[in-house]
Design an enzyme around this catalytic site. Sequence first.
Site, PDB file in Angstrom:
ATOM      1  N   CYS A 117       0.816  -1.228   0.000  1.00 50.06           N
ATOM      2  CA  CYS A 117       0.000   0.000   0.000  1.00 50.06           C
ATOM      3  C   CYS A 117       0.850   1.280   0.000  1.00 50.06           C
ATOM      4  O   CYS A 117       0.333   2.368  -0.241  1.00 50.06           O
ATOM      5  CB  CYS A 117      -0.963   0.012   1.182  1.00 50.06           C
ATOM      6  SG  CYS A 117      -2.129  -1.360   1.156  1.00 50.06           S
ATOM      7  N   HIS A 260      -3.178   7.309   2.553  1.00 50.25           N
ATOM      8  CA  HIS A 260      -3.593   6.020   1.984  1.00 50.25           C
ATOM      9  C   HIS A 260      -4.976   5.668   2.523  1.00 50.25           C
ATOM     10  O   HIS A 260      -5.207   5.661   3.730  1.00 50.25           O
ATOM     11  CB  HIS A 260      -2.565   4.956   2.369  1.00 50.25           C
ATOM     12  CG  HIS A 260      -3.049   3.568   2.143  1.00 50.25           C
ATOM     13  ND1 HIS A 260      -3.613   3.178   0.954  1.00 50.25           N
ATOM     14  CD2 HIS A 260      -3.075   2.479   2.953  1.00 50.25           C
ATOM     15  CE1 HIS A 260      -3.961   1.907   1.032  1.00 50.25           C
ATOM     16  NE2 HIS A 260      -3.647   1.462   2.240  1.00 50.25           N
ATOM     17  N   ASN A 290     -10.021   0.229  -0.090  1.00 43.48           N
ATOM     18  CA  ASN A 290      -8.558   0.294  -0.046  1.00 43.48           C
ATOM     19  C   ASN A 290      -8.026  -0.265  -1.362  1.00 43.48           C
ATOM     20  O   ASN A 290      -8.135  -1.454  -1.625  1.00 43.48           O
ATOM     21  CB  ASN A 290      -8.058  -0.538   1.145  1.00 43.48           C
ATOM     22  CG  ASN A 290      -6.549  -0.535   1.279  1.00 43.48           C
ATOM     23  OD1 ASN A 290      -5.830  -0.224   0.321  1.00 43.48           O
ATOM     24  ND2 ASN A 290      -6.055  -0.886   2.448  1.00 43.48           N
TER      25      ASN A 290
HETATM   26  N1  COA Z   1     -18.173  -8.230   9.211  1.00 47.71           N
HETATM   27  C1  COA Z   1     -18.553  -8.492  10.468  1.00 47.71           C
HETATM   28  N2  COA Z   1     -17.701  -8.799  11.442  1.00 47.71           N
HETATM   29  C2  COA Z   1     -16.391  -8.847  11.122  1.00 47.71           C
HETATM   30  C3  COA Z   1     -15.916  -8.580   9.827  1.00 47.71           C
HETATM   31  C4  COA Z   1     -16.874  -8.267   8.852  1.00 47.71           C
HETATM   32  N3  COA Z   1     -16.547  -7.986   7.582  1.00 47.71           N
HETATM   33  N4  COA Z   1     -14.570  -8.698   9.808  1.00 47.71           N
HETATM   34  C5  COA Z   1     -14.213  -9.024  11.070  1.00 47.71           C
HETATM   35  N5  COA Z   1     -15.303  -9.121  11.850  1.00 47.71           N
HETATM   36  C6  COA Z   1     -15.389  -9.445  13.271  1.00 47.71           C
HETATM   37  C7  COA Z   1     -14.172 -10.152  13.803  1.00 47.71           C
HETATM   38  O1  COA Z   1     -14.261 -11.551  13.535  1.00 47.71           O
HETATM   39  C8  COA Z   1     -14.281  -9.857  15.275  1.00 47.71           C
HETATM   40  O2  COA Z   1     -15.206 -10.727  15.861  1.00 47.71           O
HETATM   41  P1  COA Z   1     -14.961 -11.305  17.343  1.00 47.71           P
HETATM   42  O3  COA Z   1     -14.924 -10.089  18.225  1.00 47.71           O
HETATM   43  O4  COA Z   1     -16.152 -12.164  17.546  1.00 47.71           O
HETATM   44  O5  COA Z   1     -13.673 -12.024  17.287  1.00 47.71           O
HETATM   45  C9  COA Z   1     -14.886  -8.469  15.314  1.00 47.71           C
HETATM   46  O6  COA Z   1     -15.462  -8.246  14.018  1.00 47.71           O
HETATM   47  C10 COA Z   1     -13.880  -7.374  15.600  1.00 47.71           C
HETATM   48  O7  COA Z   1     -12.763  -7.612  14.773  1.00 47.71           O
HETATM   49  P2  COA Z   1     -11.517  -6.693  14.850  1.00 47.71           P
HETATM   50  O8  COA Z   1     -10.464  -7.221  13.949  1.00 47.71           O
HETATM   51  O9  COA Z   1     -11.182  -6.464  16.280  1.00 47.71           O
HETATM   52  O10 COA Z   1     -12.150  -5.342  14.268  1.00 47.71           O
HETATM   53  P3  COA Z   1     -11.459  -3.958  14.086  1.00 47.71           P
HETATM   54  O11 COA Z   1     -12.258  -2.928  14.744  1.00 47.71           O
HETATM   55  O12 COA Z   1     -10.003  -4.010  14.349  1.00 47.71           O
HETATM   56  O13 COA Z   1     -11.637  -3.723  12.517  1.00 47.71           O
HETATM   57  C11 COA Z   1     -10.426  -3.902  10.479  1.00 47.71           C
HETATM   58  C12 COA Z   1     -11.106  -4.647  11.613  1.00 47.71           C
HETATM   59  C13 COA Z   1      -9.784  -4.932   9.540  1.00 47.71           C
HETATM   60  C14 COA Z   1     -11.470  -3.096   9.736  1.00 47.71           C
HETATM   61  C15 COA Z   1      -9.357  -2.969  11.055  1.00 47.71           C
HETATM   62  O14 COA Z   1      -8.538  -3.677  11.953  1.00 47.71           O
HETATM   63  C16 COA Z   1      -8.523  -2.350   9.985  1.00 47.71           C
HETATM   64  O15 COA Z   1      -8.985  -1.549   9.206  1.00 47.71           O
HETATM   65  N6  COA Z   1      -7.224  -2.632   9.957  1.00 47.71           N
HETATM   66  C17 COA Z   1      -6.332  -2.082   8.974  1.00 47.71           C
HETATM   67  C18 COA Z   1      -6.552  -2.768   7.679  1.00 47.71           C
HETATM   68  C19 COA Z   1      -5.845  -2.148   6.539  1.00 47.71           C
HETATM   69  O16 COA Z   1      -6.061  -1.040   6.228  1.00 47.71           O
HETATM   70  N7  COA Z   1      -4.983  -2.906   5.892  1.00 47.71           N
HETATM   71  C20 COA Z   1      -4.327  -2.511   4.703  1.00 47.71           C
HETATM   72  C21 COA Z   1      -2.927  -2.198   4.865  1.00 47.71           C
HETATM   73  S1  COA Z   1      -2.631  -0.539   5.146  1.00 47.71           S
END
Ligand code: COA
Length: 339
Positions: A117, A260, A290
């Site tokens: 990214c 980004h 993204n």
């Molecule tokens: N729909 C519903 N629930 C989902 C889900 C979806 N699409 N994806 C994950 N979950 C669930 C998880 O399983 C978890 O459940 P649990 O609590 O029962 O285990 C819960 O939602 C919370 O997951 P978590 O990973 O703690 O959520 P979060 O608030 O951290 O958000 C992301 C997840 C991926 C959106 C966030 O971590 C993120 O944006 N990270 C950066 C990603 C990114 O930008 N990557 C690219 C590189 S720069």
Amino acid sequence: MPTTPVALVGLGSYLPPQRITNEALCERLDTTDEWITTRTGIRSRHWAGPGVATGDLAVEAGHRALKSAGLEAEPGAVDIVVLATTTPDNPCPATCPDVAARLGLGPIAAYDIAAVCSGFLYALAAASAHITAGQARRALVIGAETYSTILNPADRTTNVIFGDGAGAVVLSAASDDTEDGLVLDIDLGSDGTGRDLITIPGGGSRQRATTSAPDADDRYFTMQGKQVFTQAVNRMTESSQTVLDRLGWTADQVDWLVGHQANVRILNSVARGLGIPAERAVINLDRVGNTSAASIPLALADAAAKGSLTPGARVLLTAFGGGLTWGAAALTWPDIVPV
Ligand code: COA
């Protein structure tokens, strides 16, 4: 040794026509529109159709950037093309020579950059360096991705986040009296100890060391979302601050923060950390998700098309991605019409 200043003189973007809404994803994944919008800010993204590869999107965006710069796609238009992508058309050869050939740019230097990214900022730095060193007068820098081709269809977390698209800029050696469009500073960094946070386990030379049969799942993109989130906020904030400090800019002097487009909560945290009001952070992830290496040029094109980016505006770019890699750059906005 005197160095040549570099200016941004053209901007183009391309999104594949197929728009995938949150509702469409909810039909096949255990997720909700409410979860996706509140956790990420994303409402829809574009995915390339069957048979459409990253190079195809890159050619479209490249054409548009050349047009925006007032250049024909022909030999001599630019001296080098650099393509940032995590989703090349093939593991070998690089995609960029094919893109340059399809654009009709002649037998010029063309290569891929893999910084996930952060790829666009790495490519911007590489192309700027070629110009600064006198190896090129003009460069085409493209960020293009088709993440839809590497997403595990059963992984709800990555499916809701990533989109396909391409964006490109034309860089040119600037003259001493050039005022707007100058690329003023670029900061880059990496930390390979975090390599497993964002990875495609298979398909590379590392897999050869295993004796087990290749697993199809190893070809899919994986991400440790929570750890990536924290790293993304910290690294983008630090790298941006480095650039601000080196230029002597205060947060008040930044007209637009173009980060980004990973997650709206990440972008808001970076803006807050830098002391830049959230209203001055460009957001287009609600419509594109993204798009990895295409993210920054797509955000620039969106903001320019809306009229937010006006000539002379002070723009701060920042990105974070797998590797881990990150970076930031500062420029003044040029008087151009994006295509
Ligand atoms: N729909 C519903 N629930 C989902 C889900 C979806 N699409 N994806 C994950 N979950 C669930 C998880 O399983 C978890 O459940 P649990 O609590 O029962 O285990 C819960 O939602 C919370 O997951 P978590 O990973 O703690 O959520 P979060 O608030 O951290 O958000 C992301 C997840 C991926 C959106 C966030 O971590 C993120 O944006 N990270 C950066 C990603 C990114 O930008 N990557 C690219 C590189 S720069």
